[in-house]
Structures are given as structure tokens and as C-alpha cells.
Design an enzyme around this catalytic site. Structure first.
Site, PDB file in Angstrom:
ATOM      1  N   ARG A 102       1.162  -0.888   0.205  1.00 53.90           N
ATOM      2  CA  ARG A 102      -0.682   0.347  -0.219  1.00 53.90           C
ATOM      3  C   ARG A 102       0.690   1.043   0.197  1.00 53.90           C
ATOM      4  O   ARG A 102       1.849   1.381   0.944  1.00 53.90           O
ATOM      5  CB  ARG A 102      -0.938  -0.050   1.536  1.00 53.90           C
ATOM      6  CG  ARG A 102      -1.416   1.221   1.326  1.00 53.90           C
ATOM      7  CD  ARG A 102      -2.309   1.567   2.438  1.00 53.90           C
ATOM      8  NE  ARG A 102      -3.546   0.591   2.149  1.00 53.90           N
ATOM      9  CZ  ARG A 102      -5.106   0.352   2.728  1.00 53.90           C
ATOM     10  NH1 ARG A 102      -5.210   1.696   3.390  1.00 53.90           N
ATOM     11  NH2 ARG A 102      -5.696   0.265   2.008  1.00 53.90           N
ATOM     12  N   HIS A 129      -7.403   0.972  -6.051  1.00 50.53           N
ATOM     13  CA  HIS A 129      -7.363   0.115  -5.173  1.00 50.53           C
ATOM     14  C   HIS A 129      -8.106  -1.604  -6.201  1.00 50.53           C
ATOM     15  O   HIS A 129      -9.186  -1.476  -5.364  1.00 50.53           O
ATOM     16  CB  HIS A 129      -8.433   0.589  -3.712  1.00 50.53           C
ATOM     17  CG  HIS A 129      -8.228  -0.115  -2.797  1.00 50.53           C
ATOM     18  ND1 HIS A 129      -7.929  -1.383  -2.782  1.00 50.53           N
ATOM     19  CD2 HIS A 129      -9.381   0.897  -1.534  1.00 50.53           C
ATOM     20  CE1 HIS A 129      -8.082  -1.203  -1.185  1.00 50.53           C
ATOM     21  NE2 HIS A 129      -8.576  -0.485  -0.415  1.00 50.53           N
ATOM     22  N   GLN A 132      -9.848  -4.014  -3.512  1.00 50.31           N
ATOM     23  CA  GLN A 132     -11.331  -3.647  -2.625  1.00 50.31           C
ATOM     24  C   GLN A 132     -12.462  -3.165  -3.702  1.00 50.31           C
ATOM     25  O   GLN A 132     -13.175  -4.105  -3.118  1.00 50.31           O
ATOM     26  CB  GLN A 132     -11.427  -2.052  -3.027  1.00 50.31           C
ATOM     27  CG  GLN A 132     -12.685  -1.142  -1.629  1.00 50.31           C
ATOM     28  CD  GLN A 132     -13.051  -2.060  -0.785  1.00 50.31           C
ATOM     29  OE1 GLN A 132     -12.228  -1.759   0.347  1.00 50.31           O
ATOM     30  NE2 GLN A 132     -14.204  -2.244  -0.234  1.00 50.31           N
ATOM     31  N   ASP A 219     -17.078   7.045  -1.036  1.00 51.93           N
ATOM     32  CA  ASP A 219     -15.951   7.264  -1.150  1.00 51.93           C
ATOM     33  C   ASP A 219     -15.811   9.038  -0.308  1.00 51.93           C
ATOM     34  O   ASP A 219     -16.590   9.540  -0.621  1.00 51.93           O
ATOM     35  CB  ASP A 219     -14.725   7.423  -0.994  1.00 51.93           C
ATOM     36  CG  ASP A 219     -13.274   6.391  -1.218  1.00 51.93           C
ATOM     37  OD1 ASP A 219     -13.609   6.638   0.362  1.00 51.93           O
ATOM     38  OD2 ASP A 219     -12.433   6.074  -1.593  1.00 51.93           O
ATOM     39  N   CYS A 260     -16.484   1.662   0.727  1.00 53.26           N
ATOM     40  CA  CYS A 260     -15.259   1.298   0.531  1.00 53.26           C
ATOM     41  C   CYS A 260     -14.662   0.871   2.458  1.00 53.26           C
ATOM     42  O   CYS A 260     -14.226   0.100   2.897  1.00 53.26           O
ATOM     43  CB  CYS A 260     -13.950   1.430   0.171  1.00 53.26           C
ATOM     44  SG  CYS A 260     -13.650   2.771   0.188  1.00 53.26           S
ATOM     45  N   ARG A 288     -13.465  -8.262   2.041  1.00 54.13           N
ATOM     46  CA  ARG A 288     -11.773  -8.345   1.553  1.00 54.13           C
ATOM     47  C   ARG A 288     -11.417  -9.443   2.160  1.00 54.13           C
ATOM     48  O   ARG A 288     -10.125  -9.883   0.924  1.00 54.13           O
ATOM     49  CB  ARG A 288     -11.402  -6.762   2.619  1.00 54.13           C
ATOM     50  CG  ARG A 288     -12.166  -5.721   1.774  1.00 54.13           C
ATOM     51  CD  ARG A 288     -10.951  -5.532   0.859  1.00 54.13           C
ATOM     52  NE  ARG A 288     -10.167  -4.967   1.224  1.00 54.13           N
ATOM     53  CZ  ARG A 288      -9.342  -4.172   0.971  1.00 54.13           C
ATOM     54  NH1 ARG A 288      -9.912  -2.787   1.750  1.00 54.13           N
ATOM     55  NH2 ARG A 288      -8.302  -4.320   1.394  1.00 54.13           N
TER      56      ARG A 288
HETATM   57  N1  NVA Z   1      -9.899   6.771  -1.089  1.00 50.87           N
HETATM   58  C1  NVA Z   1      -9.620   6.375   0.254  1.00 50.87           C
HETATM   59  C2  NVA Z   1      -9.975   5.129   0.318  1.00 50.87           C
HETATM   60  C3  NVA Z   1      -9.579   4.158   1.782  1.00 50.87           C
HETATM   61  C4  NVA Z   1      -9.845   3.532   2.212  1.00 50.87           C
HETATM   62  C5  NVA Z   1      -8.264   6.627  -0.042  1.00 50.87           C
HETATM   63  O1  NVA Z   1      -7.097   6.677  -0.673  1.00 50.87           O
HETATM   64  O2  NVA Z   1      -7.857   6.781   1.360  1.00 50.87           O
HETATM   65  N1   CP Z   2     -10.872  -0.155   2.736  1.00 50.54           N
HETATM   66  C1   CP Z   2      -9.754   0.035   3.094  1.00 50.54           C
HETATM   67  O1   CP Z   2      -8.913  -0.406   2.297  1.00 50.54           O
HETATM   68  O2   CP Z   2      -9.654  -0.197   4.242  1.00 50.54           O
HETATM   69  P1   CP Z   2      -8.307   0.710   5.336  1.00 50.54           P
HETATM   70  O3   CP Z   2      -8.081   1.324   4.974  1.00 50.54           O
HETATM   71  O4   CP Z   2      -8.238   0.358   6.818  1.00 50.54           O
HETATM   72  O5   CP Z   2      -7.642  -0.697   4.694  1.00 50.54           O
END
Ligand code: NVA
Ligand code: CP
Length: 307
Positions: A102, A129, A132, A219, A260, A288
Site C-alpha cells: 500500500r 484499489h 476493494q 467514498d 469501502c 475483503r
Molecule cells: N480513497 C480512500 C480509500 C481508503 C480505503 C483513500 O485512498 O484514502
Molecule cells: N477499505 C480499505 O482499504 O480500508 P483500510 O484503509 O482500513 O485498509
């Protein structure tokens, strides 16, 4: 399947196979049937951003498969002090069996895959992502029984979720309408590729996107990395890009809502809509775990799960 860097790398058959394996693993877990197919394997999990779901679901999933998860914060790796991704990839490939990462830049994930010799999984970048969206598609199959021909709508920031959703929806045979304000629309390269697709609609009007929708997604207005812009974004999005009762009134009466998580209630989604759809939203979070176990099995070539 060598890696999971982005959904556009998958064929429709591969996508459906991952979802099918996810359903199968979920059933087995609920029935108490053990699935120790990754005994002796180690998954490195590199995190440059915070996480609740991704970290815990990969860690628990790897344990359930009989393997070992290894959490690696970028701040604790030499990468955090400037060691190149190329060298990190070549070193970690000597110890690990797969890596989930990540990070911010999609390019870093691609470089890891190019220079490493083990499967790489994208656990979220600024651009995509994929894990997800796999969980979301699995949840929709559970609720709606199919993906083909459904109408999806995404309301809000044209972020990593929106980008992966466009690709995933069209691959699965659903249509997708995205409502985002000007300046916050999905990635340009993705728009260039899909803008003329008959099942894709881009609009600034949430009501146009959500009209008759079977599934509505949203989101956060500010993703990880957007913190400095949060106040400006709030002004742009507020009162317009929120999934609430008024908006859902134009959707299909059986509409399901996906988020998500984490959610910022009464920003991108009203508290009452969130709570009304909470059961399915938390099923989405649970999935997930199941679908990522499917990804791990297929990438690590476990014979029973490779077609
Ligand atoms: N769009 C959000 C998703 C978190 C799971 C982010 O990138 O922070
Ligand atoms: N939805 C998701 O990826 O959550 P986290 O940021 O908690 O991993």
C-alpha cells in the site's frame, strides 16, 4: 495471473474465477473446513499509508491459509531512508513468497513487480484499489445474484476507488455512471480509454448518475494524501456529492449501497443511509478477507485453485 497490480490486467474469466474462489473460501471458513494451502509461505505486507481492513484482512487471511504474514512499515524499512524500490524488490524476493504493498505512487507497485521475482499485490495506491473492488463485486453477487447488466453509480471524488470501479464494472459486464465535480474527475488515462464505452457515463450531476441505479458507491471526499486540501474539497463537495435519502429516491427501489470504509458520515454519506445499509457495507468489509485469500491462492499457484 502473475500479479494483481490493477484490474485492467485481469481477463473477465480471471475476475470471475477470483470471485468464485472467494465465495468458496467463505463457505469453507463458515463450515469450519481448514484451508492450509499456503503452509510454509510468507507474505510481506509493505505499508506507506494507514490501514485497518487491508492490514487485518491480509494478516488474518494469510494465517487462515496456514502461511505467515510479515508487516513491514515503510518507516522501518531502509526504503524509508532512500533505498531504491528496485533493490528492495530484488532483496525481498529472496526471502518472501509474495508482497502486498500500500503506497502512494502506482509506479512504485509496477516497479516492485518489474524488479522482483515474486507475485505483487496492490493494496491501494493513489490511482487504484483493486482488492476493494473485488470485495465489492463479490458482495454484489451475494446480494443481487449477478453482475452482468446491473447499473452501478459512483458519487464523489474521482479517486482510486472510482478508477478501479470503472475498470471492474465494465469488465464484469455492468454499466457505471460516475458523478464527480469538475477538477475531481477520475484519472484522465482511464477516461480516455472508456469515455466512449456505451456502458460508461461521466457527469457532474449525482441525480443523473444514480437514476435507476442498482448499486450506489461512494467514498471520502479527501483520500489519504489529500489532507492539505481537505477544507477546499469540503466546500466543493458538500451539499451536492452526498449519498442520502433524497438522492437514493431516484435509484432502483432495491438499491444497495457500498462504501469501502472508512466513512465520514454526513459528508459523502448521510448517517441514516449508512445505518440503513450497514449490514451490506460490513459484509463488503468482511469480503475483503475472502476474496484476498482467493488472490493469494491464485497468485501463489495452489493447484486446487488454478484453472
Ligand atoms: N480513497 C480512500 C480509500 C481508503 C480505503 C483513500 O485512498 O484514502
Ligand atoms: N477499505 C480499505 O482499504 O480500508 P483500510 O484503509 O482500513 O485498509
Amino acid at each position: 495471473m502473475e500479479h494483481l497490480l490493477k484490474l485492467s490486467d485481469l481477463t473477465k474469466d480471471e475476475l470471475l474465477m477470483l470471485l468464485e474462489t472467494g465465495h468458496d473460501l467463505k463457505k469453507k471458513l463458515k463450515a469450519g473446513i481448514e484451508t492450509p494451502y499456503l503452509k510454509g509461505k510468507t507474505l510481506g505486507m509493505i505499508f506507506q499509508k494507514a490501514s485497518t481492513r487491508t492490514r487485518v484482512s491480509f494478516e488474518v487471511g494469510m494465517n487462515q491459509l496456514g502461511g505467515h504474514p510479515l508487516y513491514l512499515s515503510v518507516n522501518d524499512l531502509q526504503m524509508g531512508r532512500g533505498e531504491s524500490i528496485e533493490d528492495t524488490a530484488r532483496v525481498l524476493s529472496r526471502y518472501l513468497d509474495a508482497i502486498m504493498i500500500r503506497t502512494f505512487d502506482q509506479e512504485d507497485v509496477e516497479t516492485l513487480a518489474e524488479f522482483g521475482s515474486i507475485p505483487i499485490i496492490n493494496g491501494l495506491t493513489d490511482l487504484y484499489h483493486p482488492c476493494q473492488i473485488l470485495a465489492d463485486l463479490m458482495t454484489i453477487q451475494e446480494v443481487k445474484g449477478t453482475l452482468e447488466g446491473l447499473k452501478f453509480a459512483f458519487v464523489g471524488d474521482g479517486n482510486n476507488m472510482a478508477n478501479s470501479l470503472i475498470v471492474g464494472a465494465l469488465l464484469a459486464g455492468a454499466s457505471i455512471a460516475v458523478a464527480s465535480p469538475r477538477g475531481y474527475q477520475p484519472n484522465e488515462a482511464i477516461l480516455d480509454k472508456y469515455i466512449d464505452h456505451s456502458d460508461f457515463l461521466l457527469t457532474e450531476d449525482p441525480y443523473e448518475a444514480v437514476q435507476d441505479a442498482d448499486v450506489v458507491f461512494t467514498d471520502v471526499w479527501s483520500s489519504m494524501g489529500d489532507e492539505a486540501e481537505a477544507e477546499i474539497r469540503k466546500k466543493v463537495f458538500q451539499n451536492i456529492y452526498q449519498v442520502n435519502h433524497d438522492l437514493l429516491a431516484v435509484a432502483d427501489p432495491e438499491v444497495m449501497v457500498q462504501h469501502c470504509l472508512p466513512a465520514h458520515k454526513d459528508e459523502e454519506i448521510s448517517t441514516d443511509v449508512f445505518e440503513q445499509h450497514a449490514k451490506v457495507i460490513f459484509e463488503e468489509a468482511e469480503n475483503r478477507l475472502h476474496v484476498q485469500k482467493a488472490v493469494l491462492l491464485h497468485l501463489m499457484g495452489v493447484p486446487a485453485y488454478v484453472s
